[in-house]
Design a protein around this motif. Structure first.
Motif, PDB file in Angstrom:
ATOM      1  N   PHE A 186       5.535 -13.301  -6.351  1.00 10.87           N
ATOM      2  CA  PHE A 186       4.995 -12.170  -5.604  1.00 10.87           C
ATOM      3  C   PHE A 186       3.477 -12.106  -5.704  1.00 10.87           C
ATOM      4  O   PHE A 186       2.905 -12.386  -6.762  1.00 10.87           O
ATOM      5  CB  PHE A 186       5.487 -10.842  -6.187  1.00 10.87           C
ATOM      6  N   GLU A 187       2.838 -11.646  -4.630  1.00 10.34           N
ATOM      7  CA  GLU A 187       1.498 -11.091  -4.750  1.00 10.34           C
ATOM      8  C   GLU A 187       1.688  -9.598  -4.976  1.00 10.34           C
ATOM      9  O   GLU A 187       2.685  -9.015  -4.522  1.00 10.34           O
ATOM     10  CB  GLU A 187       0.673 -11.317  -3.489  1.00 10.34           C
ATOM     11  N   MET A 188       0.748  -8.953  -5.674  1.00  5.30           N
ATOM     12  CA  MET A 188       0.892  -7.522  -5.930  1.00  5.30           C
ATOM     13  C   MET A 188      -0.468  -6.845  -5.886  1.00  5.30           C
ATOM     14  O   MET A 188      -1.517  -7.487  -5.945  1.00  5.30           O
ATOM     15  CB  MET A 188       1.563  -7.279  -7.280  1.00  5.30           C
ATOM     16  N   GLY A 189      -0.424  -5.523  -5.780  1.00  2.86           N
ATOM     17  CA  GLY A 189      -1.640  -4.732  -5.752  1.00  2.86           C
ATOM     18  C   GLY A 189      -2.335  -4.717  -7.101  1.00  2.86           C
ATOM     19  O   GLY A 189      -1.740  -5.023  -8.136  1.00  2.86           O
ATOM     20  N   LEU A 220       1.408  -3.357   6.006  1.00  5.96           N
ATOM     21  CA  LEU A 220       0.638  -2.663   4.970  1.00  5.96           C
ATOM     22  C   LEU A 220       1.452  -1.620   4.206  1.00  5.96           C
ATOM     23  O   LEU A 220       1.258  -1.427   3.010  1.00  5.96           O
ATOM     24  CB  LEU A 220      -0.566  -1.968   5.610  1.00  5.96           C
ATOM     25  N   ASP A 221       2.366  -0.960   4.899  1.00  2.00           N
ATOM     26  CA  ASP A 221       3.087   0.197   4.355  1.00  2.00           C
ATOM     27  C   ASP A 221       4.173  -0.226   3.377  1.00  2.00           C
ATOM     28  O   ASP A 221       5.215  -0.751   3.756  1.00  2.00           O
ATOM     29  CB  ASP A 221       3.696   0.992   5.520  1.00  2.00           C
ATOM     30  N   GLY A 222       3.912   0.037   2.097  1.00  2.00           N
ATOM     31  CA  GLY A 222       4.878  -0.312   1.055  1.00  2.00           C
ATOM     32  C   GLY A 222       5.770   0.835   0.636  1.00  2.00           C
ATOM     33  O   GLY A 222       6.396   0.780  -0.429  1.00  2.00           O
ATOM     34  N   LEU A 237       6.253   0.241  -3.630  1.00  2.00           N
ATOM     35  CA  LEU A 237       7.159  -0.736  -4.262  1.00  2.00           C
ATOM     36  C   LEU A 237       8.425  -0.999  -3.462  1.00  2.00           C
ATOM     37  O   LEU A 237       9.307  -1.743  -3.912  1.00  2.00           O
ATOM     38  CB  LEU A 237       7.558  -0.237  -5.659  1.00  2.00           C
ATOM     39  N   PHE A 238       8.525  -0.428  -2.272  1.00  2.00           N
ATOM     40  CA  PHE A 238       9.763  -0.502  -1.495  1.00  2.00           C
ATOM     41  C   PHE A 238      10.256  -1.931  -1.314  1.00  2.00           C
ATOM     42  O   PHE A 238      11.431  -2.240  -1.549  1.00  2.00           O
ATOM     43  CB  PHE A 238       9.567   0.156  -0.127  1.00  2.00           C
ATOM     44  N   ILE A 282       0.848  -1.193   0.000  1.00  2.00           N
ATOM     45  CA  ILE A 282       0.000   0.000   0.000  1.00  2.00           C
ATOM     46  C   ILE A 282       0.889   1.250   0.000  1.00  2.00           C
ATOM     47  O   ILE A 282       1.836   1.339   0.778  1.00  2.00           O
ATOM     48  CB  ILE A 282      -0.924   0.042   1.233  1.00  2.00           C
ATOM     49  N   LYS A 283       0.580   2.188  -0.870  1.00  4.26           N
ATOM     50  CA  LYS A 283       1.327   3.446  -0.873  1.00  4.26           C
ATOM     51  C   LYS A 283       1.090   4.183   0.438  1.00  4.26           C
ATOM     52  O   LYS A 283      -0.038   4.233   0.932  1.00  4.26           O
ATOM     53  CB  LYS A 283       0.896   4.321  -2.051  1.00  4.26           C
ATOM     54  N   ARG A 284       2.148   4.747   0.996  1.00  2.79           N
ATOM     55  CA  ARG A 284       2.041   5.381   2.311  1.00  2.79           C
ATOM     56  C   ARG A 284       0.956   6.453   2.342  1.00  2.79           C
ATOM     57  O   ARG A 284       0.221   6.574   3.323  1.00  2.79           O
ATOM     58  CB  ARG A 284       3.398   5.967   2.706  1.00  2.79           C
TER      59      ARG A 284
END
Length: 279
Positions: free
Chosen positions: A238-241, A209-211, A216-217, A189-191
């Protein structure tokens, strides 16, 4: 009060809190009474004792404060298995079952796998449970999450098949260990979007949650370290958004990966990506 009256009370209190208030009221009451939902419905005319009603009302208040149902009853089902979950771990999502299923399709006897960000251990435990002829390393930066994962491994009799390591991605993983599969459902998740999440999701550990600013970090971090830990022709899974396919596949290509496959979830959303490392 009779069982059906307590259910109706609970359903009324949960209006606007969850998608199916009556179902959750039934499940919470069944949990309080130590029975399954079917028996609860059969015994709908039975009286609920004062102590059980008080317990139910307490749990109802927790749910009304948006604490996820799974944290209240301390369990969640994933891949047909019951997992213990609490506020220290992300509640496993149905979409992640697709990641596990795709890994299981590709596993061969004797393969070694590392699950990065194991959380409850849902991925690691499920893989070993359904494919015992492999060996898994489960990594998480959270010691409390690892305690939950170990509990679930013991619960499903696979503790001897999993090595648990407290580590920030690969930082504490010995470099002499090579893997056939690097598997991860990382925080993505984007911050800037964290505050827009549902209230229930906000109750889950932020670290899961915090990506980062772009979401993409952890993909970048895992891809960067992967070549040092993969066997020849080893794979990242990978799982991805829902909107990250182009960015994640681009990162993999630039990181030296090939044969990139993207698998959709049951809603037709690009959800899993698998790629082999170039020799």
């Amino acid at each position: 009060m009779k069982v059906y009256e307590v259910i109706n009370l609970g359903a009324k209190e949960l209006q606007g809190i969850c998608e199916n208030p009556k179902l959750e009221a039934e499940l919470l009451l069944a949990y309080c009474l130590g029975m399954d939902r079917i028996n609860l419905i059969i015994k709908r005319e039975d009286e609920v004792e004062e102590g059980e009603l008080a317990k139910f009302l307490g749990l109802l208040n927790m749910r009304k404060s948006h604490i996820p149902y799974q944290y209240i009853v301390k369990k969640h089902y994933f891949m047909g298995l019951e997992f213990f979950v609490d506020e220290n771990v992300l509640i496993p999502r149905p979409e992640t079952e697709i990641l596990v299923e795709e890994v299981l399709k590709r596993l061969k006897k004797g393969n070694t796998l590392i699950d990065i960000g194991t959380g409850s251990g849902a991925i690691a435990v499920s893989v070993v449970k359904y494919f015992p002829d492999c060996f898994v390393y489960a990594v998480d930066i959270s010691r409390k999450a690892l305690e939950v994962a170990k509990y679930n491994a013991k619960k499903h009799n696979v503790l001897d098949k999993i090595v648990f390591i407290e580590s920030d991605v690969f930082s504490q993983v010995p470099k002499n260990i090579k893997f056939d599969f690097i598997v991860s459902n990382p925080p993505y998740i984007k911050r800037g979007e964290l505050e827009t999440l549902q209230e229930e999701v906000k109750k889950e550990p932020i670290i899961a949650l915090d990506g980062g600013e772009d979401g993409l970090f952890f993909y970048k971090k895992i891809i960067e370290g992967a070549p040092f830990y993969l066997n020849p022709e080893g794979a990242i899974c990978f799982e991805m958004g829902y909107d990250q396919k182009e960015e994640v596949t681009d990162l993999l290509t630039k990181g030296g990966f090939k044969n990139i496959e993207v698998i959709k979830d049951l809603s037709g959303i690009d959800r899993v990506v698998i790629a082999r490392y170039k020799l």
